[in-house]
Design a protein around this motif. Structure first.
Motif, mmCIF file in Angstrom:
data_model
loop_
_atom_site.group_PDB
_atom_site.id
_atom_site.type_symbol
_atom_site.label_atom_id
_atom_site.label_comp_id
_atom_site.label_asym_id
_atom_site.label_seq_id
_atom_site.Cartn_x
_atom_site.Cartn_y
_atom_site.Cartn_z
ATOM 1 N N ALA A 167 0.380 38.431 1.275
ATOM 2 C CA ALA A 167 -0.314 38.642 2.550
ATOM 3 C C ALA A 167 -1.389 39.720 2.413
ATOM 4 O O ALA A 167 -2.497 39.596 2.967
ATOM 5 N N GLN A 168 -1.065 40.783 1.651
ATOM 6 C CA GLN A 168 -2.042 41.847 1.459
ATOM 7 C C GLN A 168 -3.257 41.351 0.674
ATOM 8 O O GLN A 168 -4.402 41.674 1.035
ATOM 9 N N GLN A 169 -3.024 40.567 -0.368
ATOM 10 C CA GLN A 169 -4.124 40.022 -1.148
ATOM 11 C C GLN A 169 -4.987 39.091 -0.293
ATOM 12 O O GLN A 169 -6.211 39.065 -0.432
ATOM 13 N N HIS A 170 -4.338 38.335 0.603
ATOM 14 C CA HIS A 170 -5.088 37.429 1.478
ATOM 15 C C HIS A 170 -5.974 38.233 2.430
ATOM 16 O O HIS A 170 -7.137 37.838 2.673
ATOM 17 N N GLN A 171 -5.441 39.333 2.975
ATOM 18 C CA GLN A 171 -6.241 40.154 3.887
ATOM 19 C C GLN A 171 -7.427 40.805 3.158
ATOM 20 O O GLN A 171 -8.520 40.910 3.712
ATOM 21 N N GLU A 172 -7.194 41.257 1.932
ATOM 22 C CA GLU A 172 -8.262 41.923 1.203
ATOM 23 C C GLU A 172 -9.374 40.966 0.813
ATOM 24 O O GLU A 172 -10.537 41.342 0.706
ATOM 25 N N SER A 173 -9.025 39.694 0.612
ATOM 26 C CA SER A 173 -10.041 38.706 0.227
ATOM 27 C C SER A 173 -10.713 38.061 1.441
ATOM 28 O O SER A 173 -11.708 37.346 1.272
ATOM 29 N N ALA A 174 -10.182 38.299 2.636
ATOM 30 C CA ALA A 174 -10.765 37.669 3.833
ATOM 31 C C ALA A 174 -12.046 38.389 4.253
ATOM 32 O O ALA A 174 -12.253 39.559 3.985
#
Length: 237
Positions: free
Chosen positions: A230-237
């Motif tokens: 989830a953290q990686q998804h937020q950082e790439s959004a």
């Protein structure tokens, strides 16, 4: 503590024991006996030759009358072995050529074990019991015999011959949970082996011990993995 007597093994035996081989080789020996018991039905099923045409056939048929069964399998399941199969040529003299049969090899080691333990003058099997099962029952005594390393080596060669016929190899499967000792993701299970083993620190776990360990640690690891994703998804959004 002394050197393991299995040829090629650099390890030492346990402290304060009379074993002639290291714990790893002892486990391998136990697994080889278990595998040999499990391989017997596959070996018997391999006796019949394939019926497809071979080199030398004429118009799809055979140029000569073939041997009805595989000679290499018949040798291993030769006269006197613990099987219901019989020699198609009616030879009951036991004077087969080539390598000795499974029964002859294992019976010889059973006789050596009986002599070593001094529990009985000659080995005796229960009805339906194989010599591999008999030897597995006497494994604690075998591990202390002066010829234990030779037995390990010959049994390994014997299982290799059987695998070449049945075309089977033990499968090694990596497990999800990390090792409870070194925390590395090196736990594996292998066919015929009685333990789950860590390939990094060589820790051994019974299947029940691994199941209990996995139930304790895997939910936390799954949650951690989801949070990281989830953290990686937020950082790439």
């Amino acid at each position: 503590m002394s050197s393991c007597t299995v040829p090629g093994c650099p390890r030492t035996t346990d402290e304060d024991t009379r074993r002639r081989m290291c714990p790893r080789c002892a486990r391998q020996l136990q697994a080889l006996l278990r595998e040999l018991v499990g391989q017997m039905p596959i070996l018997q099923a391999s006796l019949q030759l394939d019926r497809s045409p071979t080199t030398g056939s004429v118009h799809g048929g055979r140029a000569h009358s073939p041997m009805p069964v595989r000679g290499d399998v018949l040798t291993l399941l030769g006269p006197g072995s613990n099987t219901t199969l019989s020699d198609p040529y009616g030879d009951t003299r036991g004077d087969q050529t080539g390598p000795p049969s499974l029964d002859q090899i294992l019976r010889g080691w059973a006789e050596a074990t009986a002599e070593h333990t001094r529990l009985a003058p000659t080995p005796w099997r229960r009805p339906g019991q194989t010599w591999a099962e008999w030897l597995a029952a006497y494994l604690p005594w075998i591990l202390g015999a002066p010829w234990a390393g030779d037995f390990h080596q010959e049994l390994g060669e014997l299982v290799g011959r059987v695998r070449a016929i049945t075309r089977t190899e033990p499968r090694r499967r990596p497990l999800d949970a990390p090792c409870p000792s070194c925390e590395a993701f090196g736990l594996v299970e292998e066919d015929w082996q009685p333990y789950v083993e860590c390939t990094v620190c060589e820790l051994l776990l019974t299947p029940d011990e691994y199941t209990a360990h996995a139930r304790r640690v895997m939910p936390r690891l799954y949650r951690t993995a989801l949070l990281l994703a989830a953290q990686q998804h937020q950082e790439s959004a």
